[in-house]
Write a protein that holds these residues in place. Structure first.
Motif, short mmCIF file in Angstrom:
data_model
loop_
_atom_site.label_atom_id
_atom_site.label_comp_id
_atom_site.label_asym_id
_atom_site.label_seq_id
_atom_site.Cartn_x
_atom_site.Cartn_y
_atom_site.Cartn_z
N LEU A 49 -10.82 34.44 -25.07
CA LEU A 49 -10.42 33.77 -23.84
C LEU A 49 -11.52 33.89 -22.78
O LEU A 49 -11.81 32.94 -22.06
CB LEU A 49 -9.11 34.35 -23.32
CG LEU A 49 -7.87 34.04 -24.16
CD1 LEU A 49 -6.68 34.89 -23.68
CD2 LEU A 49 -7.51 32.56 -24.08
N ARG A 50 -12.14 35.07 -22.70
CA ARG A 50 -13.23 35.26 -21.74
C ARG A 50 -14.40 34.34 -22.06
O ARG A 50 -15.04 33.79 -21.14
CB ARG A 50 -13.70 36.73 -21.78
CG ARG A 50 -14.86 37.04 -20.82
CD ARG A 50 -15.39 38.44 -21.00
NE ARG A 50 -16.15 38.60 -22.23
CZ ARG A 50 -17.44 38.26 -22.36
NH1 ARG A 50 -18.10 37.72 -21.34
NH2 ARG A 50 -18.07 38.45 -23.50
N GLN B 105 -9.29 40.62 -30.68
CA GLN B 105 -10.28 39.60 -30.33
C GLN B 105 -9.76 38.58 -29.32
O GLN B 105 -10.53 37.80 -28.79
CB GLN B 105 -10.71 38.88 -31.61
CG GLN B 105 -11.37 39.80 -32.61
CD GLN B 105 -11.26 39.30 -34.03
OE1 GLN B 105 -10.45 38.44 -34.33
NE2 GLN B 105 -12.09 39.85 -34.91
N ALA B 106 -8.46 38.59 -29.04
CA ALA B 106 -7.86 37.53 -28.23
C ALA B 106 -8.47 37.47 -26.82
O ALA B 106 -8.90 36.40 -26.37
CB ALA B 106 -6.36 37.72 -28.16
N GLN B 107 -8.49 38.58 -26.11
CA GLN B 107 -8.99 38.58 -24.74
C GLN B 107 -10.46 38.22 -24.66
O GLN B 107 -10.90 37.52 -23.75
CB GLN B 107 -8.74 39.96 -24.09
CG GLN B 107 -7.29 40.24 -23.79
CD GLN B 107 -6.67 39.17 -22.88
OE1 GLN B 107 -7.26 38.78 -21.86
NE2 GLN B 107 -5.49 38.70 -23.24
N GLU B 108 -11.23 38.66 -25.67
CA GLU B 108 -12.65 38.35 -25.69
C GLU B 108 -12.88 36.85 -25.89
O GLU B 108 -13.72 36.24 -25.24
CB GLU B 108 -13.35 39.15 -26.79
CG GLU B 108 -14.83 38.89 -26.94
CD GLU B 108 -15.68 39.43 -25.79
OE1 GLU B 108 -16.91 39.33 -25.88
OE2 GLU B 108 -15.11 39.92 -24.80
N SER C 35 -6.84 28.75 -25.64
CA SER C 35 -5.69 29.50 -26.14
C SER C 35 -6.11 30.24 -27.40
O SER C 35 -7.03 29.83 -28.10
CB SER C 35 -4.51 28.57 -26.47
OG SER C 35 -4.13 27.80 -25.36
N SER D 292 -5.36 40.83 -32.74
CA SER D 292 -5.09 40.79 -31.31
C SER D 292 -6.24 41.38 -30.51
O SER D 292 -6.39 41.09 -29.32
CB SER D 292 -3.80 41.56 -31.00
OG SER D 292 -3.92 42.92 -31.42
#
Length: 330
Positions: A184-185, A179-182, A190, A177
């Protein structure tokens, strides 16, 4: 010129089998250049051969290292003398884990002044792989949907960025989790965090209106590879890039039951079938994207002098992948 180098003479744990040596460097032959190295990253592709995974095509003793950057110190009789003093990527020649590297002059990639050494040193393995896969191997059209496992890797970060630039929809599958935001950035549409085949397929069906993705990039193989394959529409391309699980997928099942088009990608094979002009053009595209801030590479997690190669390998294998590459300098 005296040349210090790292080498392994037998297969085993990288930190144990690698050692240092010294030799007198031979002058470059007619179409060659000699480059004094400034920086080179430690990649998984450097360490895997040390363990014997490719023993059938690894000649011992072997100097590791597929990429890096340095300054041209000598040129052969038929090489361009203007290369002297230039920073270049000395590729497709000797292993880069040494102070002096000899490589074919036509494959040396000039590095612009504005590009720092640590970024330049990482321009080959992952960026060129991502570029080749997305622009030719997957046979994509604008709007195509791609799904990739182990997407939190350095390669996954590049696939996310280039997919956005090329107009593809990238769905990243990762176990972390963090790495998820990175992702997306960087450009992922998705991010899915599951290894369960049924759950992953259901999530992909929801994201693609029950159609499935147009292509998959599998870096794991085995059970995870089959879970990824189940997310594709009939006729889609399933591209194998790695076997982190140590197990291959069942290619017959993918072809006959799921009606997928299976492919293997090896950068060395791609190199062999393209012209020198295409090789240089790929790097110029990547460098231009870095210059326009449309593409970014991670900063190093740490740097070690070449003489401390064992310590560098230990650091690289201690779980720092999400922080960036470990660099060998000098």
């Amino acid at each position: 010129m005296n040349n210090m180098y790292a080498v392994f003479e037998q297969f085993g744990p990288p930190q144990q089998v690698v050692k240092l040596g010294q030799k007198i460097a031979s002058p470059p032959q007619a179409q060659q250049i000699t480059v004094r190295m400034l920086a080179r990253p430690i990649n998984p592709s450097d360490l895997i051969p040390m363990r014997g995974a490719y023993a059938h095509r690894t000649r011992l003793p072997c100097i590791p290292g597929y990429e890096g950057v340095g300054i041209v110190e000598a040129v052969g009789a038929d090489a361009d003398p203007k290369l002297l003093g230039q920073r270049v990527l000395p590729l497709r020649g000797e292993g880069t884990w040494q102070q002096l590297v000899t490589c074919p002059a036509p494959f040396a990639v000039p590095v612009p002044e504005w590009l720092d050494d640590c970024t330049a040193a990482q321009l080959y393995i992952n960026p060129v792989t991502a570029w080749a896969v997305l622009t030719s191997e997957l046979e994509l059209m604008p709007g195509s949907t791609i799904v990739m496992n182990a997407a939190g890797s350095a390669l996954g970060r590049l696939i996310a960025q280039l997919s956005r630039l090329l107009g593809y929809r990238f769905i990243a599958v990762t176990s972390s989790s963090i790495q998820a935001q990175e992702l997306l950035r960087l450009g992922a549409a998705s991010v899915l965090q599951t290894a369960d085949e049924a759950t992953l397929k259901a999530q992909m069906q929801e994201l693609t209106n029950d159609v499935g993705a147009d292509a998959a990039i599998d870096c794991i193989g085995g059970v995870a590879g089959h879970a990824l394959a189940a997310c594709l529409r009939p006729g889609a391309v399933f591209l194998s890039l790695g076997l982190l699980s140590g197990e291959s997928v069942n290619w017959q099942q993918l072809h006959h039951q799921l009606q997928l088009r299976g492919k293997l990608f090896h950068l060395r094979h791609w190199n062999q079938r393209i012209a020198t002009e295409q090789w240089q053009a790929a790097f110029q595209h990547i460098i231009a994207l870095l210059g326009s801030k449309q593409l970014e590479l991670q900063q190093p997690a740490a740097s070690f002098p070449l003489a401390e190669v064992r310590e560098a390998i230990a650091y690289a294998e201690a779980g720092t992948k999400q922080l960036g590459k470990v660099m060998l300098t000098g």
